[in-house]
Write a protein that holds these residues in place. Structure first.
Motif, PDB file in Angstrom:
ATOM      1  N   GLY A 127     -28.139  -1.363  -2.165  1.00 35.08           N
ATOM      2  CA  GLY A 127     -28.197  -0.911  -0.811  1.00 35.08           C
ATOM      3  C   GLY A 127     -27.640  -1.765   0.140  1.00 35.08           C
ATOM      4  N   ALA A 128     -27.224  -2.975  -0.148  1.00 35.76           N
ATOM      5  CA  ALA A 128     -26.394  -3.929   0.481  1.00 35.76           C
ATOM      6  C   ALA A 128     -24.911  -3.440   0.511  1.00 35.76           C
ATOM      7  CB  ALA A 128     -26.803  -5.472   0.018  1.00 35.76           C
ATOM      8  N   PRO A 129     -24.165  -4.041   1.374  1.00 31.26           N
ATOM      9  CA  PRO A 129     -22.888  -3.750   1.227  1.00 31.26           C
ATOM     10  C   PRO A 129     -22.330  -4.198  -0.190  1.00 31.26           C
ATOM     11  CG  PRO A 129     -23.315  -4.905   3.444  1.00 31.26           C
ATOM     12  CD  PRO A 129     -24.285  -4.738   2.515  1.00 31.26           C
ATOM     13  N   LEU A 130     -21.566  -3.345  -0.787  1.00 29.09           N
ATOM     14  CA  LEU A 130     -21.040  -3.655  -2.004  1.00 29.09           C
ATOM     15  C   LEU A 130     -19.458  -4.180  -1.936  1.00 29.09           C
ATOM     16  CD1 LEU A 130     -21.231  -1.357  -5.432  1.00 29.09           C
ATOM     17  CD2 LEU A 130     -19.187  -2.679  -4.638  1.00 29.09           C
ATOM     18  N   CYS A 131     -19.137  -5.166  -2.309  1.00 26.83           N
ATOM     19  CA  CYS A 131     -17.675  -5.927  -2.311  1.00 26.83           C
ATOM     20  C   CYS A 131     -17.212  -5.892  -3.515  1.00 26.83           C
ATOM     21  CB  CYS A 131     -17.932  -7.237  -1.669  1.00 26.83           C
ATOM     22  SG  CYS A 131     -16.283  -7.987  -1.689  1.00 26.83           S
ATOM     23  N   GLY A 132     -15.962  -5.226  -3.603  1.00 28.78           N
ATOM     24  CA  GLY A 132     -14.964  -5.579  -4.819  1.00 28.78           C
ATOM     25  C   GLY A 132     -13.764  -6.139  -4.509  1.00 28.78           C
ATOM     26  N   MET A 133     -13.431  -7.157  -5.564  1.00 25.15           N
ATOM     27  CA  MET A 133     -12.301  -8.133  -5.074  1.00 25.15           C
ATOM     28  C   MET A 133     -11.289  -7.977  -6.375  1.00 25.15           C
ATOM     29  SD  MET A 133     -12.296 -11.999  -4.110  1.00 25.15           S
ATOM     30  CE  MET A 133     -12.765 -12.727  -5.540  1.00 25.15           C
ATOM     31  N   ILE A 134     -10.128  -8.015  -6.240  1.00 27.27           N
ATOM     32  CA  ILE A 134      -9.061  -7.955  -7.284  1.00 27.27           C
ATOM     33  C   ILE A 134      -8.128  -9.059  -6.954  1.00 27.27           C
ATOM     34  CG2 ILE A 134      -7.324  -6.499  -8.090  1.00 27.27           C
ATOM     35  CD1 ILE A 134      -8.653  -4.031  -6.691  1.00 27.27           C
ATOM     36  N   ARG A 135      -8.185  -9.731  -8.069  1.00 22.71           N
ATOM     37  CA  ARG A 135      -6.864 -10.977  -7.714  1.00 22.71           C
ATOM     38  C   ARG A 135      -5.486 -10.660  -8.044  1.00 22.71           C
ATOM     39  NH1 ARG A 135     -10.253 -15.615  -6.270  1.00 22.71           N
ATOM     40  NH2 ARG A 135     -12.158 -15.148  -7.343  1.00 22.71           N
ATOM     41  N   ASN A 136      -4.943 -11.327  -7.215  1.00 22.93           N
ATOM     42  CA  ASN A 136      -3.241 -10.935  -7.456  1.00 22.93           C
ATOM     43  C   ASN A 136      -2.871 -12.076  -8.344  1.00 22.93           C
ATOM     44  OD1 ASN A 136      -3.074  -8.931  -5.678  1.00 22.93           O
ATOM     45  ND2 ASN A 136      -2.797 -10.300  -3.891  1.00 22.93           N
ATOM     46  N   THR A 137      -2.098 -11.918  -9.409  1.00 26.41           N
ATOM     47  CA  THR A 137      -1.866 -12.542 -10.604  1.00 26.41           C
ATOM     48  C   THR A 137      -0.238 -12.826 -10.992  1.00 26.41           C
ATOM     49  OG1 THR A 137      -1.994 -11.131 -12.202  1.00 26.41           O
ATOM     50  CG2 THR A 137      -3.723 -12.204 -11.754  1.00 26.41           C
ATOM     51  N   ASP A 138       0.598 -11.531 -10.222  1.00 34.08           N
ATOM     52  CA  ASP A 138       2.060 -11.611 -10.593  1.00 34.08           C
ATOM     53  C   ASP A 138       2.902 -11.588  -9.438  1.00 34.08           C
ATOM     54  OD1 ASP A 138       4.230 -11.562 -11.878  1.00 34.08           O
ATOM     55  OD2 ASP A 138       4.026  -9.496 -12.515  1.00 34.08           O
ATOM     56  N   THR A 139       2.623 -12.557  -8.721  1.00 36.53           N
ATOM     57  CA  THR A 139       3.419 -12.303  -7.262  1.00 36.53           C
ATOM     58  C   THR A 139       4.689 -13.301  -7.325  1.00 36.53           C
ATOM     59  OG1 THR A 139       2.220 -14.358  -6.442  1.00 36.53           O
ATOM     60  CG2 THR A 139       1.194 -12.369  -6.073  1.00 36.53           C
ATOM     61  N   ARG A 140       5.855 -12.585  -6.748  1.00 36.28           N
ATOM     62  CA  ARG A 140       7.001 -13.372  -6.655  1.00 36.28           C
ATOM     63  C   ARG A 140       7.626 -13.558  -5.133  1.00 36.28           C
ATOM     64  NH1 ARG A 140      11.248 -11.152 -10.995  1.00 36.28           N
ATOM     65  NH2 ARG A 140      12.018  -9.958  -9.371  1.00 36.28           N
ATOM     66  N   SER A 141       6.942 -14.205  -4.479  1.00 41.27           N
ATOM     67  CA  SER A 141       7.122 -14.311  -2.994  1.00 41.27           C
ATOM     68  C   SER A 141       8.611 -14.627  -2.388  1.00 41.27           C
ATOM     69  CB  SER A 141       6.076 -15.211  -2.365  1.00 41.27           C
ATOM     70  OG  SER A 141       4.756 -15.025  -2.774  1.00 41.27           O
ATOM     71  N   SER A 142       9.420 -15.374  -3.319  1.00 41.11           N
ATOM     72  CA  SER A 142      10.841 -15.712  -3.151  1.00 41.11           C
ATOM     73  C   SER A 142      11.692 -14.628  -2.805  1.00 41.11           C
ATOM     74  CB  SER A 142      11.246 -16.661  -3.859  1.00 41.11           C
ATOM     75  OG  SER A 142      11.323 -15.974  -5.390  1.00 41.11           O
ATOM     76  N   ASP A 143      11.112 -13.256  -3.415  1.00 43.38           N
ATOM     77  CA  ASP A 143      12.023 -12.160  -3.092  1.00 43.38           C
ATOM     78  C   ASP A 143      11.960 -11.633  -1.540  1.00 43.38           C
ATOM     79  OD1 ASP A 143      12.775 -11.919  -5.758  1.00 43.38           O
ATOM     80  OD2 ASP A 143      11.184 -10.760  -6.367  1.00 43.38           O
ATOM     81  N   TYR A 144      11.152 -12.350  -0.708  1.00 44.03           N
ATOM     82  CA  TYR A 144      11.021 -11.517   0.679  1.00 44.03           C
ATOM     83  C   TYR A 144      11.424 -12.915   1.588  1.00 44.03           C
ATOM     84  CZ  TYR A 144       8.519  -8.120  -2.102  1.00 44.03           C
ATOM     85  OH  TYR A 144       8.138  -7.314  -2.957  1.00 44.03           O
ATOM     86  N   ASP A 145      12.219 -12.177   2.522  1.00 44.10           N
ATOM     87  CA  ASP A 145      12.560 -12.775   3.644  1.00 44.10           C
ATOM     88  C   ASP A 145      12.100 -12.178   4.978  1.00 44.10           C
ATOM     89  OD1 ASP A 145      13.985 -14.325   5.538  1.00 44.10           O
ATOM     90  OD2 ASP A 145      15.890 -13.799   4.911  1.00 44.10           O
ATOM     91  N   ALA A 146      11.275 -12.697   5.950  1.00 42.09           N
ATOM     92  CA  ALA A 146      10.905 -12.126   6.814  1.00 42.09           C
ATOM     93  C   ALA A 146      12.127 -11.977   8.085  1.00 42.09           C
ATOM     94  CB  ALA A 146       9.674 -12.874   7.708  1.00 42.09           C
ATOM     95  N   THR A 147      13.251 -12.698   7.720  1.00 44.83           N
ATOM     96  CA  THR A 147      14.142 -12.795   8.936  1.00 44.83           C
ATOM     97  C   THR A 147      14.907 -11.544   9.102  1.00 44.83           C
ATOM     98  OG1 THR A 147      14.432 -14.955   8.379  1.00 44.83           O
ATOM     99  CG2 THR A 147      16.169 -13.745   9.609  1.00 44.83           C
ATOM    100  N   VAL A 148      15.230 -10.681   8.007  1.00 49.38           N
ATOM    101  CA  VAL A 148      15.886  -9.317   8.195  1.00 49.38           C
ATOM    102  C   VAL A 148      14.776  -8.212   7.801  1.00 49.38           C
ATOM    103  CG1 VAL A 148      17.622  -7.778   7.527  1.00 49.38           C
ATOM    104  CG2 VAL A 148      18.106 -10.464   7.530  1.00 49.38           C
ATOM    105  N   PRO A 149      14.477  -7.438   8.691  1.00 42.48           N
ATOM    106  CA  PRO A 149      13.298  -6.465   8.120  1.00 42.48           C
ATOM    107  C   PRO A 149      13.751  -5.139   7.305  1.00 42.48           C
ATOM    108  CG  PRO A 149      13.698  -6.021  10.426  1.00 42.48           C
ATOM    109  CD  PRO A 149      14.438  -7.315  10.009  1.00 42.48           C
ATOM    110  N   ARG A 150      13.218  -4.813   6.365  1.00 38.34           N
ATOM    111  CA  ARG A 150      13.419  -3.592   5.657  1.00 38.34           C
ATOM    112  C   ARG A 150      13.497  -2.245   6.456  1.00 38.34           C
ATOM    113  NH1 ARG A 150       9.297  -4.751   1.050  1.00 38.34           N
ATOM    114  NH2 ARG A 150       8.122  -5.551   2.718  1.00 38.34           N
TER     115      ARG A 150
END
Length: 355
Positions: A77-100
């Motif tokens: 009856g309390a709020p139910l929280c589900g969490m999913i870990r991120n395990t396979d990230t490769r952040s170097s592929d992303y550059d905020a300078t030039v938007p897609r």
């Protein structure tokens, strides 16, 4: 940032694509509902990336951790929280300078003054549909006890098209849920897969349509006008990244029909009023009429493509060309099937709790 949806059932989503974790808090669940975590895992696997040649190569197990709201396999009856870990990230592929182009990159940059997380699309990523699938499966399990069943199939990818739903039965919906590539006409699957592989080889992407249904609903759910069944479903469905259209029943096909063709005649069947057809997708006046709810959901092509595109460097203000790196789906539609089911189930549960 507004990230809460719902009336009796509320959803609050959190996390970013390349952050530590993503998740969702579900409020308003009735206490004492038995929840099978194996059923949750099965739906999560249907959406998870990296499982075949038609999806991104990012590999995530998408194991949902229930951190509150469940005790001895029952809701508290309390709020139910589900969490999913991120395990396979490769952040170097992303550059905020030039938007897609056609991604949320530029709009988010303007709205949040360059402070939003650009890695993998951040909070705007399709990865955030994983918590929705988690919550949707819980809704499915609760409604299954009431005889309400959900399922969907790929109606269209590019120019390849499946047959539309005819008679919607719980058996058909359950069979579609079991399929790795759910279609009604097996020949359509071959053509759709060819469409996906062709654009993948070109460094491009392709969009499509999912047709989703709910069977076993009683008549009388929903409210006219602002609380209509269509309004409730559409409000959550449009929260899914890449959704650009939704229609119910014949949808835009009504424009070419006469009333005598579009109407669903009523008749008695073993003491119950039923309809001889279901052109209206189970809804009249914003209220369920006892026939299956049927809706079609259009997804745009994945904006992250390997082909060279025009953009602007946000730091220099100069025009630039962009070739997107990283791991992206050539077509998100196959993985989106279970997402549309989840959204429909959550919408119906919200309506069910209001009855």
């Amino acid at each position: 940032m507004s990230n809460t949806w719902g009336n009796r059932i509320t959803l609050s989503i959190f996390g970013e694509s390349h952050g530590e974790a993503i998740g969702i808090v579900i409020g308003g669940l009735p206490a004492g509902e038995g929840i099978n975590e194996e059923e949750i895992a099965a739906d999560m696997a249907r959406r998870a990336p990296g499982n075949n040649e038609f999806s991104t190569k990012r590999k995530e197990p998408d194991k949902a951790e229930i951190v509150s709201g469940l005790y001895r396999e029952k809701t508290t009856g309390a709020p139910l929280c589900g969490m999913i870990r991120n395990t396979d990230t490769r952040s170097s592929d992303y550059d905020a300078t030039v938007p897609r182009p056609s991604h949320a990159d530029y709009a988010a940059y303007v709205k949040y003054g360059g402070n939003s997380d650009p890695r993998g699309g951040g909070h705007f990523s399709g990865r955030l549909t994983a918590p929705i699938v988690f919550a949707g499966n819980i809704a499915k399990q609760i409604l299954k006890k009431e005889g309400i069943v959900f399922g969907a199939h790929i109606l269209q990818i590019g120019s390849a098209r499946d047959s539309m739903f005819g008679e919607v039965t719980p058996y058909l919906l359950n069979e579609l849920v079991k399929s790795d590539f759910p279609v009604i006409d097996p020949n359509a699957a071959r053509l759709m897969k060819e469409e996906i592989l062709n654009v993948k080889n070109e460094g491009d992407s392709v969009g499509g349509i999912v047709e989703c249904a709910a069977a076993g609903l009683p008549a009388g759910l929903g409210e006219p006008f602002f609380g209509s069944v269509e309004s409730v479903i559409a409000s959550l469905m449009y929260s899914v990244p890449a959704v650009k259209g939704i229609s119910f029943g014949e949808g835009f096909g009504f424009a070419a029909m006469k009333g005598s063709q579009a109407n669903d005649p009523l008749r008695m069947n073993e003491g119950n009023i039923v309809m001889s057809s279901n052109h209206n997708g189970g809804i009249n006046g914003g209220i369920t009429n006892g026939m299956p709810i049927v809706c079609s959901v259009a997804f745009k092509p994945t904006p992250s493509i390997a082909k060279e595109q025009n953009s602007v460097n946000l730091q220099t203000g100069q025009n630039e060309t962009l070739t997107v790196r990283g791991r992206h789906d050539p077509c998100i539609v196959p993985r989106a099937v279970v997402v549309t089911e989840a959204v429909l189930a959550l919408s119906v549960l919200d309506l069910w709790m209001q009855r």
